[in-house]
Design a protein around this motif. Sequence first.
Motif, mmCIF file in Angstrom:
data_model
loop_
_atom_site.group_PDB
_atom_site.id
_atom_site.type_symbol
_atom_site.label_atom_id
_atom_site.label_comp_id
_atom_site.label_asym_id
_atom_site.label_seq_id
_atom_site.Cartn_x
_atom_site.Cartn_y
_atom_site.Cartn_z
ATOM 1 N N GLU A 196 0.843 -1.189 0.000
ATOM 2 C CA GLU A 196 0.000 0.000 0.000
ATOM 3 C C GLU A 196 0.882 1.245 0.000
ATOM 4 N N ARG A 197 0.351 2.308 -0.565
ATOM 5 C CA ARG A 197 1.024 3.602 -0.541
ATOM 6 C C ARG A 197 0.451 4.386 0.628
ATOM 7 N N GLN A 198 1.301 4.768 1.602
ATOM 8 C CA GLN A 198 0.822 5.479 2.788
ATOM 9 C C GLN A 198 1.736 6.657 3.095
ATOM 10 N N ASN A 199 1.212 7.844 3.063
ATOM 11 C CA ASN A 199 1.961 9.036 3.452
ATOM 12 C C ASN A 199 3.317 9.156 2.767
ATOM 13 N N GLY A 200 3.320 8.889 1.462
ATOM 14 C CA GLY A 200 4.550 9.032 0.700
ATOM 15 C C GLY A 200 5.497 7.858 0.810
ATOM 16 N N TYR B 297 8.393 -0.789 5.873
ATOM 17 C CA TYR B 297 8.089 0.514 5.282
ATOM 18 C C TYR B 297 9.309 0.976 4.501
ATOM 19 N N CYS B 298 9.079 1.547 3.324
ATOM 20 C CA CYS B 298 10.216 2.014 2.532
ATOM 21 C C CYS B 298 9.829 3.243 1.732
ATOM 22 N N ASP B 299 10.870 3.970 1.317
ATOM 23 C CA ASP B 299 10.672 5.164 0.498
ATOM 24 C C ASP B 299 10.562 4.811 -0.977
ATOM 25 N N ARG B 300 11.308 3.789 -1.382
ATOM 26 C CA ARG B 300 11.341 3.387 -2.787
ATOM 27 C C ARG B 300 11.252 1.862 -2.872
ATOM 28 N N LEU B 301 10.543 1.424 -3.866
ATOM 29 C CA LEU B 301 10.247 -0.010 -4.001
ATOM 30 C C LEU B 301 10.550 -0.475 -5.410
ATOM 31 N N LYS C 108 0.100 -8.772 -9.361
ATOM 32 C CA LYS C 108 -0.956 -8.406 -8.411
ATOM 33 C C LYS C 108 -0.639 -7.079 -7.733
ATOM 34 N N ILE C 109 0.614 -6.929 -7.287
ATOM 35 C CA ILE C 109 1.021 -5.694 -6.607
ATOM 36 C C ILE C 109 0.943 -4.513 -7.564
ATOM 37 N N ALA C 110 1.505 -4.694 -8.763
ATOM 38 C CA ALA C 110 1.516 -3.609 -9.751
ATOM 39 C C ALA C 110 0.104 -3.177 -10.105
ATOM 40 N N ARG C 111 -0.774 -4.148 -10.272
ATOM 41 C CA ARG C 111 -2.173 -3.836 -10.611
ATOM 42 C C ARG C 111 -2.859 -3.085 -9.468
ATOM 43 N N ALA C 112 -2.580 -3.534 -8.221
ATOM 44 C CA ALA C 112 -3.194 -2.887 -7.063
ATOM 45 C C ALA C 112 -2.727 -1.443 -6.914
ATOM 46 N N LEU C 113 -1.522 -1.154 -7.401
ATOM 47 C CA LEU C 113 -0.986 0.197 -7.322
ATOM 48 C C LEU C 113 -1.367 1.050 -8.532
ATOM 49 N N GLY C 114 -2.185 0.489 -9.428
ATOM 50 C CA GLY C 114 -2.730 1.283 -10.519
ATOM 51 C C GLY C 114 -2.177 1.007 -11.901
ATOM 52 N N HIS C 115 -1.334 -0.019 -12.035
ATOM 53 C CA HIS C 115 -0.743 -0.315 -13.339
ATOM 54 C C HIS C 115 -1.585 -1.310 -14.140
ATOM 55 N N ILE D 241 3.137 6.360 -12.849
ATOM 56 C CA ILE D 241 1.874 6.454 -12.116
ATOM 57 C C ILE D 241 2.096 6.615 -10.615
ATOM 58 N N VAL D 242 3.080 5.876 -10.080
ATOM 59 C CA VAL D 242 3.334 5.875 -8.638
ATOM 60 C C VAL D 242 4.770 6.319 -8.367
ATOM 61 N N PRO D 243 4.995 7.498 -7.835
ATOM 62 C CA PRO D 243 6.353 7.937 -7.526
ATOM 63 C C PRO D 243 7.027 6.982 -6.538
ATOM 64 N N GLY D 244 8.288 6.674 -6.805
ATOM 65 C CA GLY D 244 9.033 5.807 -5.904
ATOM 66 C C GLY D 244 8.912 4.326 -6.203
ATOM 67 N N LEU D 245 8.075 3.977 -7.180
ATOM 68 C CA LEU D 245 7.902 2.579 -7.575
ATOM 69 C C LEU D 245 8.713 2.323 -8.843
ATOM 70 N N TYR D 246 9.499 1.251 -8.832
ATOM 71 C CA TYR D 246 10.378 0.926 -9.958
ATOM 72 C C TYR D 246 10.143 -0.517 -10.398
#
Length: 413
Positions: free
Chosen positions: A143-147, A163-167, A179-186, A375-380
């Motif tokens: 999940e994306r929570q507070n940046g 918890y991490c800043d970049r994933l 599944k994760i990518a789709r849940a995050l909007g991809h 789409i999601v900052p910090g996601l690679y």
Amino acid sequence: MKLSSLEIVVVGGGAAGFFGAIACTKTNSQAQVTLLEAGLEPLAKVLISGGGRCNVTNACFVPQDLVQNYPRGSKALRGAFSRFQPQDTIAWFEEHGVKLKTEADGRVFPITDRSETIAECLIKFAAHGGVRLKTRSSVVSVERQNGQFKIDCKSAGDVYSLYCDRLLLATGSGLVGYKIARALGHHIESPVPSLFSFKITDPKLQSLSGISVNSVSLTLSLQEKGVLKQTGSLLVTHWGVSGPAILKLSAYGARLLYENRYQGKLYINWLPDLSLEEVKQKLLDVKQEWGKKAIALHRGVDLPHRLWQYLIDRVNISVEERWAEISSKVLNQLAQEVHRGEYVITGKGEFKEEFVTCGGVDLKEVDFKTMESKIVPGLYFAGEILDIDGITGGFNFQSAWTTAYLAGCAMGM
């Protein structure tokens, strides 16, 4: 946020995951990098790849030529390869103590011919960089929570959160990554197999298992789905046909073949350097010169003996029949069989040295300068989770090294 405070998580302990984690720690030695692997042992695919030798990359050093080996992803990779390509991969491994060799066909292997050499190198330098490896750690959700990213994991029945800043998602073709990518909007292009052999239900052909022909021309007809062509070497197997030409055809036709339920017609030109008329002339020449000889023993064309006997049987020429005894009509049928024999594909076989799918994260949603999500900052993303796949010969590993290196460097900045 200061670089020293970066918390980074990499999901997937394969080639891309390790390479990305190492690149990240080299870019920023203060970053805290955690690598999650669901299995008991990391780099399982590396260890069994290339028949246990690990085809690290391919000695194709010109990006515009290199991208021609990718049925999907070639456009996106062109710029990426200008920043990290096979020469860089070779230099990286040799700088890290792994000597490589290039074989005649361009494939690059460790000189030890042991996949363990590559795996041990990646594990060693990940540890040197301070990467915290957690095996048997399955990601349940992200999940994306507070940046930041909240990652729920399961290990030996226990559930915990990171918890991490970049994933970085480097999960290969595993469903969890999609599944994760789709849940995050991809958007995910549905994955289907790529790089496989063809089943041909013909016991007489299957009895030729092991016979190879260095150069054939193939035409694959998939009814209304279209026609695909490929050239290269072919290997007869105990279930049908395989070899580089077949694998290329399966890669470029992966989605069409899937949609057609792996049914189709394969036309094989066993002598692609000759026209149909030239084949006829060669057969006519041998008929005139060896009229009293058995056709099965005097073929007049450069094909394996057992394959030739199979081909003449397909046009109902017996092993005792002599050249002088066949009519012009039968001779023409034989020439046609050599030039464009028709074979019915009844299914998909296996290619155990490669485990490749086409499909994955939509490339339009990824910045190929950094491999960061648009789409999601910090996601690679890196490796096979992307809708990228190459033909056999080290190209799939190279796209993994390249995308992982770019992602790792960008995450550490």
